[in-house]
Enzyme design. Structure first.
Site, short mmCIF file in Angstrom:
data_model
loop_
_atom_site.label_atom_id
_atom_site.label_comp_id
_atom_site.label_asym_id
_atom_site.label_seq_id
_atom_site.Cartn_x
_atom_site.Cartn_y
_atom_site.Cartn_z
N TYR A 169 90.63 76.40 -82.88
CA TYR A 169 89.39 76.77 -82.23
C TYR A 169 89.13 75.85 -81.04
CZ TYR A 169 86.99 72.75 -84.32
OH TYR A 169 86.61 71.48 -84.66
N ARG B 30 93.92 72.53 -74.00
CA ARG B 30 94.01 72.02 -75.38
C ARG B 30 94.19 73.18 -76.36
NH1 ARG B 30 89.23 68.30 -77.67
NH2 ARG B 30 88.16 70.30 -77.72
N ARG C 285 98.84 88.14 -98.24
CA ARG C 285 98.84 86.69 -98.46
C ARG C 285 100.22 86.18 -98.87
NH1 ARG C 285 98.28 82.57 -101.85
NH2 ARG C 285 97.00 80.81 -101.13
N HIS D 69 102.57 82.37 -97.89
CA HIS D 69 102.52 81.17 -97.06
C HIS D 69 103.36 81.28 -95.79
CE1 HIS D 69 100.67 79.63 -100.65
NE2 HIS D 69 100.48 78.43 -100.10
N LYS E 236 93.61 71.09 -82.91
CA LYS E 236 92.22 71.46 -83.19
C LYS E 236 92.20 72.63 -84.18
CE LYS E 236 87.78 71.78 -80.82
NZ LYS E 236 87.08 70.85 -81.69
N GLU F 5 88.05 58.35 -85.68
CA GLU F 5 87.05 59.12 -84.93
C GLU F 5 86.00 59.61 -85.92
OE1 GLU F 5 88.74 62.79 -83.37
OE2 GLU F 5 90.04 62.95 -85.12
N LEU G 216 91.64 63.77 -82.53
CA LEU G 216 91.56 64.87 -81.57
C LEU G 216 91.21 64.25 -80.22
CD1 LEU G 216 91.58 68.03 -81.35
CD2 LEU G 216 89.12 67.77 -81.03
N1 PMP Z 1 87.04 64.70 -82.80
C1 PMP Z 1 86.93 65.77 -83.60
C2 PMP Z 1 87.55 65.72 -84.96
C3 PMP Z 1 86.22 66.91 -83.17
O1 PMP Z 1 86.11 67.99 -83.97
C4 PMP Z 1 85.63 66.91 -81.89
C5 PMP Z 1 84.81 68.08 -81.42
N2 PMP Z 1 85.59 69.17 -81.12
C6 PMP Z 1 85.79 65.77 -81.08
C7 PMP Z 1 86.50 64.69 -81.56
C8 PMP Z 1 85.21 65.74 -79.69
O2 PMP Z 1 85.93 66.60 -78.85
P1 PMP Z 1 85.25 67.28 -77.58
O3 PMP Z 1 84.80 66.17 -76.69
O4 PMP Z 1 86.36 68.08 -76.97
O5 PMP Z 1 84.12 68.10 -78.06
#
Ligand code: PMP
Length: 292
Positions: free
Chosen positions: A33, A52, A100, A102, A147, A180, A205
């Site tokens: 996403y 991305r 379904r 895998h 993501k 994060e 991410l």
């Molecule tokens: N880390 C994670 C795990 C996230 O889900 C997000 C939000 N998408 C971010 C960091 C921040 O990313 P962005 O600045 O692209 O929103």
């Protein structure tokens, strides 16, 4: 006009928009996403977000459901139909619908869903007082750079934060270093005024807000470092903040219940937030000029 969503080629009333029960996104979280901020009707950092998205799809070997240009047209049409000025557009692409199993299906076309959401300006109190974070073990897989919609660990730690009265949970690796937040990137400002955020790797991410803020920091000539920092270092920092497409630059003033420095949002954090808001406003103006 009622709120509308886009699902596989059709614009539908939001309440009637649905995907099949055997969609692999539903069954395996087999999809990715993006959340692209919309400011004054314009998409912010659209190209890096789509870069991305394509990268995440590539890592999972899911095909783009349509060309990038077509995707951009759908996004604009959805913004128009929802009369969206400030908020974000959510895009989700899964491997598609198949019985379904895998293994990858021999034949499935990717599912594409887009929705929009309005957001209110951040509450004054959050910006005035800053927000609290808690620290929690990072129990996620080793490809946090993708993501993916598989967000269960992120959901659990965010809920833990909420139950602790905090805004966000900072996840911590086995070496005691912050990776994060559940949906935000983590930053501190060290005693010598350097803005520090973890380097982009498979452990985090790579936030688009993180990347744009790094560009702003470079352009403004502030000192910065991309490296991991420990929880202890964060607790002893001069300032702390977090970034994301919906939080922008948000001051963090408490970590695990203890005040960061004097417990007030720091001057560099405030300056960077303002620079970032100016950057967003500039992007919107540029987008409108080219008829975005
Ligand atoms: N880390 C994670 C795990 C996230 O889900 C997000 C939000 N998408 C971010 C960091 C921040 O990313 P962005 O600045 O692209 O929103």
């Amino acid at each position: 006009m009622p709120r509308q969503a886009y699902v596989n080629g059709r614009y539908l009333p939001h309440g009637q928009a649905a995907v099949h029960i055997e969609d692999r996104g539903f069954q395996f979280a087999d999809g990715v996403y993006e959340v692209v901020p919309v400011h004054r009707g314009a998409l912010i950092d659209e190209e890096p977000h789509l870069d991305r998205l394509e990268r995440s799809l590539g890592e999972l070997r899911i095909a783009m459901p349509m060309r990038r240009r077509a995707l951009q047209l759908v996004a604009r049409e959805l913004i128009r139909r929802n009369d969206l000025r400030d908020g974000f557009i959510y895009m989700q692409i899964t491997r598609g619908v198949a019985p379904r199993d895998h293994r990858f299906p021999a034949q499935a076309s990717p599912t594409l869903v887009m929705t929009t959401r309005r957001t209110k300006p951040h509450r004054e109190a959050l910006l005035r007082d800053g927000v609290a974070v808690i620290t929690v073990p990072d129990i996620r897989w080793r490809r946090c750079d993708i993501k993916s919609v598989a967000l269960l660990p992120n959901v659990l730690v965010k809920q833990a934060a909420v139950e602790a009265g905090a805004y966000e949970a900072w996840q911590v690796d086995d070496e005691g270093r912050v990776t994060e937040g559940s949906s935000t990137n983590a930053w501190i400002v060290t005693g010598d005024g350097t803005a520090v955020t973890r380097d982009a790797s498979q452990a985090i991410l790579n936030g688009i807000t993180r990347l744009s803020l790094l560009n702003v920091i470079r352009a403004e000539g502030y000192d910065f470092a991309e490296r991991p920092f420990t929880v202890a270092e964060a607790k002893a920092a001069r300032e702390a903040f977090l970034t994301s497409s919906t939080s922008f630059v948000m001051p963090v003033t408490r970590i695990d219940g203890a005040a960061v420095a004097d417990g007030r949002p720091g001057p560099l954090t405030k300056a960077l937030r303002q620079h970032y808001l100016d950057y967003m406003a500039g992007q919107g103006a540029a987008d409108r000029q080219v008829g975005g």
